[in-house]
Design a protein around this motif. Structure first.
Motif, PDB file in Angstrom:
ATOM      1  N   GLU A 194       0.854  -1.188   0.000  1.00  0.00           N
ATOM      2  CA  GLU A 194       0.000   0.000   0.000  1.00  0.00           C
ATOM      3  C   GLU A 194       0.886   1.233   0.000  1.00  0.00           C
ATOM      4  OE1 GLU A 194      -2.511  -0.256   3.406  1.00  0.00           O
ATOM      5  OE2 GLU A 194      -3.345  -2.190   2.793  1.00  0.00           O
ATOM      6  N   ASN A 195       0.427   2.247  -0.731  1.00  0.00           N
ATOM      7  CA  ASN A 195       1.217   3.480  -0.758  1.00  0.00           C
ATOM      8  C   ASN A 195       1.108   4.205   0.568  1.00  0.00           C
ATOM      9  OD1 ASN A 195       2.131   3.255  -3.267  1.00  0.00           O
ATOM     10  ND2 ASN A 195       0.478   4.377  -4.259  1.00  0.00           N
ATOM     11  N   ARG A 196       2.206   4.378   1.232  1.00  0.00           N
ATOM     12  CA  ARG A 196       2.198   5.333   2.341  1.00  0.00           C
ATOM     13  C   ARG A 196       3.606   5.864   2.480  1.00  0.00           C
ATOM     14  NH1 ARG A 196       4.176   2.996   6.884  1.00  0.00           N
ATOM     15  NH2 ARG A 196       4.166   0.727   6.987  1.00  0.00           N
ATOM     16  N   ALA A 199      -3.520   4.712  -7.187  1.00  0.00           N
ATOM     17  CA  ALA A 199      -3.282   5.672  -6.110  1.00  0.00           C
ATOM     18  C   ALA A 199      -2.954   4.974  -4.791  1.00  0.00           C
ATOM     19  CB  ALA A 199      -4.504   6.562  -5.939  1.00  0.00           C
ATOM     20  N   ARG A 200      -3.529   3.763  -4.571  1.00  0.00           N
ATOM     21  CA  ARG A 200      -3.363   3.145  -3.256  1.00  0.00           C
ATOM     22  C   ARG A 200      -2.280   2.070  -3.216  1.00  0.00           C
ATOM     23  NH1 ARG A 200      -7.382   0.334  -1.833  1.00  0.00           N
ATOM     24  NH2 ARG A 200      -6.581   0.047   0.257  1.00  0.00           N
ATOM     25  N   LEU A 201      -2.230   1.282  -4.308  1.00  0.00           N
ATOM     26  CA  LEU A 201      -1.289   0.155  -4.287  1.00  0.00           C
ATOM     27  C   LEU A 201      -0.111   0.419  -5.223  1.00  0.00           C
ATOM     28  CD1 LEU A 201      -3.484  -3.053  -4.364  1.00  0.00           C
ATOM     29  CD2 LEU A 201      -1.890  -2.362  -2.600  1.00  0.00           C
TER      30      LEU A 201
END
Length: 707
Positions: free
Chosen positions: A636-638, A666-668
């Protein structure tokens, strides 16, 4: 038309009477031998040898060279045998003549290999006696002067060959005036229109500039008088070919080049050179970074001079060269200045360098595998823009521009190059592939067990480094192939319940004869390199008659152990990147030795069950090599998640070699990691650490399943 009397007159300035008589004797002998022969222009043939001798007389060459010049076509064109010449003129002159005639055969338009062999012959002739090449260069120069009578295509061929081979050699030996004339004549032969245009433009420009030139020259003379130093001041004219090359290579217009005013100041001593430099810098402002001191550090071909660029009145750039009379002679005649000035002091350095260069040619010749390789090495040495670097003890080393620390290491000594592991440039650790700059101090760190890395060939530039690395790798590869071949053959024999001691000498000789090998080691090398299959040869060695008394089906597949340190002849397939712990299989690939795949790799499917092509392998118990594995991590993108990945891998005591992030949405995102580990257990530890990171969804070990 030149005559022998006029030549004798000139020679009387520096040769003794008996020596001049010998030169005349050679002339009359050649005149008789060439009787009735004419040059293409219709003149009697003897005009050519006489003209060549005149060119050499300009350089004050010794009487033996002049005799060789007179006789250089006699063996070739008139059927006089070599032995007859030796009786008449002695061995030294005959060897020179023979050397020059051999060089006459060299036509550099022929096939690569042929051309390369010819060039090798030339190097050998030069190594025996450097005068051979001087006579050859004078012979070539006279031929260029009389090119007009040739067909245009032949003219162009001779000009191209001269620019490729002979002009660079003249430059390397410091024969500047000869090189300049050669280049201009070749330029005219190859591009008559361009040459004519530049000639006219230069003539016009020189007319317009004459006033400025005179003003600057008189300002320089006045300044020299004021400080009480005597020196000749001459305007320096650029020759056509160098103007053309600058326009072409630096994309400059003729106006840009002609805007620079060049002068040469020639004085009596080195001390005066530096004093004149000071006087010039106080007359006009020097341009920073444009001062070069070739007196303290001469160029490779022995050239010495001080160079500086000044800004004159109205912003006019003025280039000044300051040198002594002896340096002037050295600059124009290079190695031949050794004959001009018999003083052995400074002059010896230029001659010494030329000899050293020819010596290096011989070394290259020995280690080069093929003539083409040899030429490739020499070409680098013929076009050097040098840089000068220092050893830690302050000794100066000259290297071609673009050299790296590895080139430097080999220039110091072959062993230093072979065992080099790291370098310090100006006391800072630096990569071995970093290009060296002028004036740096380079220190090489060596280790006894180190050996050259094949990757060095991608960035070294000197012929010496390249040929030594290749040479080392060849012998290294051979010894590794032999030991791997031995292991494979022993394994194959073992599977048949036999060992090497069961092979009798008669069978061995028979098989060697059949395979065309000289020794048993050659046979093992072939097996190790993957060119021959061990199981086949094992049977062949045991049974030279085709009836087999060995049970071929009792092939006990005991695996061969792989350590990972086998070197050049064992490689790990890129398609499946096996690591210790993976079940593995070896595929014998011609020329590459053993290529190791994982057992379920698609690329070995077709020959997995063929014992001739595949060897079942196991990993050695105590492996300490590192292997690279590619992982794909879905996460996951963080923020800072990539930093967490990196630190997790470091905690698992593995190393990241490459990391790249490919965004999914956008998320992964998907991150590709290349990680260095020493086996499956180590990999499992690293993967466990990665799984513990919040946001990591999935980890896959990727295998590129195509070749």
């Amino acid at each position: 038309m030149p005559t022998i009397d006029a030549l004798s007159e000139r020679l009387s300035q520096y040769l003794t009477s008996p020596q001049i008589q010998q030169v005349c004797r050679a002339y009359y002998y050649a005149e008789q031998a060439h009787e009735g022969q004419r040059r293409r222009s219709g003149e009697p043939y003897i005009i050519h040898p006489l003209a060549v001798a005149n060119i050499l007389a300009d350089m004050h060459l010794d009487h033996q060279s002049l005799m060789a010049a007179m006789l250089h076509d006699v063996i070739e064109d008139t059927g006089v045998p070599k032995t007859a010449l030796a009786v008449q003129f002695g061995d030294i002159v005959t060897e020179l003549v023979d050397g020059v005639s051999k060089l006459t055969h060299i036509h550099f338009e022929s096939k690569e290999e042929q051309q390369a062999e010819n060039f090798q012959k030339m190097a050998m002739a030069m190594a025996r006696d450097i005068r051979v090449i001087l006579v050859k260069l004078a012979d070539r120069l006279h031929n260029l002067r009389t090119l007009g009578v040739m067909r245009p295509d032949k003219r162009r061929r001779i000009a191209r060959e001269t620019l490729d081979i002979y002009a660079p050699i003249a430059n390397r030996l410091g024969l500047n005036s000869l090189r300049v004339e050669m280049e201009d004549l070749c330029f005219e032969a190859m591009y008559p229109m361009r040459s004519e245009m530049i000639r006219k433009a230069v003539k016009t420009a020189r007319g317009n500039r004459s006033e400025v030139v005179n003003n600057i020259a008189s300002a320089i003379r006045n300044r020299l008088n004021e400080v009480g130093i005597s020196g000749r001041v001459v305007g320096r004219e650029k020759h056509l070919f160098s103007i053309y090359s600058k326009m072409r290579d630096q994309r400059k217009s003729l106006a840009d080049i002609m805007d620079v005013y060049g002068f040469r100041i020639i004085c009596d001593s080195v001390d005066s050179c530096y004093r004149i430099l000071g006087a010039m810098h106080s007359l006009y402002k020097p341009v920073p970074g444009r001062f070069k001191d070739y007196i303290a550090i001469p160029k490779t071909n022995g050239y010495q001079s001080l160079h500086t660029t000044l800004i004159g009145i109205g912003g006019v750039p003025i280039e000044i060269q300051i040198r002594t009379e002896e340096m002037e002679a050295m600059a124009n005649h290079g190695i031949a200045a050794h004959w001009l000035y018999k003083s052995e002091s400074d002059q010896a350095s230029g001659t010494q360098r030329a000899r050293q260069w020819v010596q290096n040619l011989l070394e290259l010749q020995k280690s080069a595998g093929s003539p083409i390789e040899f030429v490739e090495h020499v070409k680098v040495d013929l076009f050097p823009d040098e840089i000068y670097v220092f050893t830690p003890k302050g000794k100066i080393m000259e290297l071609p521009a673009g050299s790296t620390a590895i080139d430097f290491a080999y220039a110091v000594h072959t062993d230093v190059g072979n065992h080099c592991i790291a370098c310090r440039i100006n006391r800072q650790l630096a990569p071995l592939s970093a290009k060296l700059q002028n004036g740096q101090t380079v220190q090489i760190v060596t280790a006894p067990g180190a050996q050259p890395n094949p990757a060095w060939l991608n960035f070294v530039v000197t012929g010496k480094a390249r040929s030594n690395i290749r040479n080392y790798l060849k012998s290294q590869r051979r010894s590794e192939s032999v030991s791997l071949g031995e292991r494979l053959l022993n394994k194959a024999l073992d599977a048949l319940g036999k060992s090497v001691s069961d092979i009798d000498d008669q069978h061995m000789q028979l098989v060697l004869k059949e395979t065309g090998m000289e020794t048993f080691d050659d046979l093992l090398e072939e097996i190790g390199a993957g060119n021959r299959m061990a199981p086949l040869l094992a049977r062949r060695l045991l049974v030279a008659n085709k009836e087999s008394d060995v049970d071929l089906h009792a092939m006990d597949q005991s695996p061969l152990a792989i350590k990972g340190t086998e070197g050049l002849v064992v490689s790990f397939a890129k398609c499946c990147s096996p690591i210790p712990g993976d079940p593995i299989i070896g595929h014998a690939s011609s020329g590459r030795g053993l290529v190791i795949h994982t057992e379920n790799c698609k690329n070995v499917e077709e020959f997995r069950d063929n014992p001739e092509k595949c060897v079942i392998l196991s990993w050695d118990k105590d492996i300490d090599s590192e292997f690279t594995v590619d992982l794909k991590v879905y996460l996951e993108n963080r923020r800072s998640i990539v930093a967490e990945l990196a630190s997790a891998i470091t905690q698992a005591e593995a190393t990241i070699e490459k990391i790249s992030v490919e965004d999914r949405d956008a998320r992964l995102s998907v991150t590709h990691l290349s990680v260095s580990v020493n086996g499956r257990k180590h990999l499992a530890r690293a993967i466990r650490r990665l799984r513990n990171i919040r946001g990591v969804n999935k980890i896959v070990r990727t295998r590129n399943q195509s070749h």
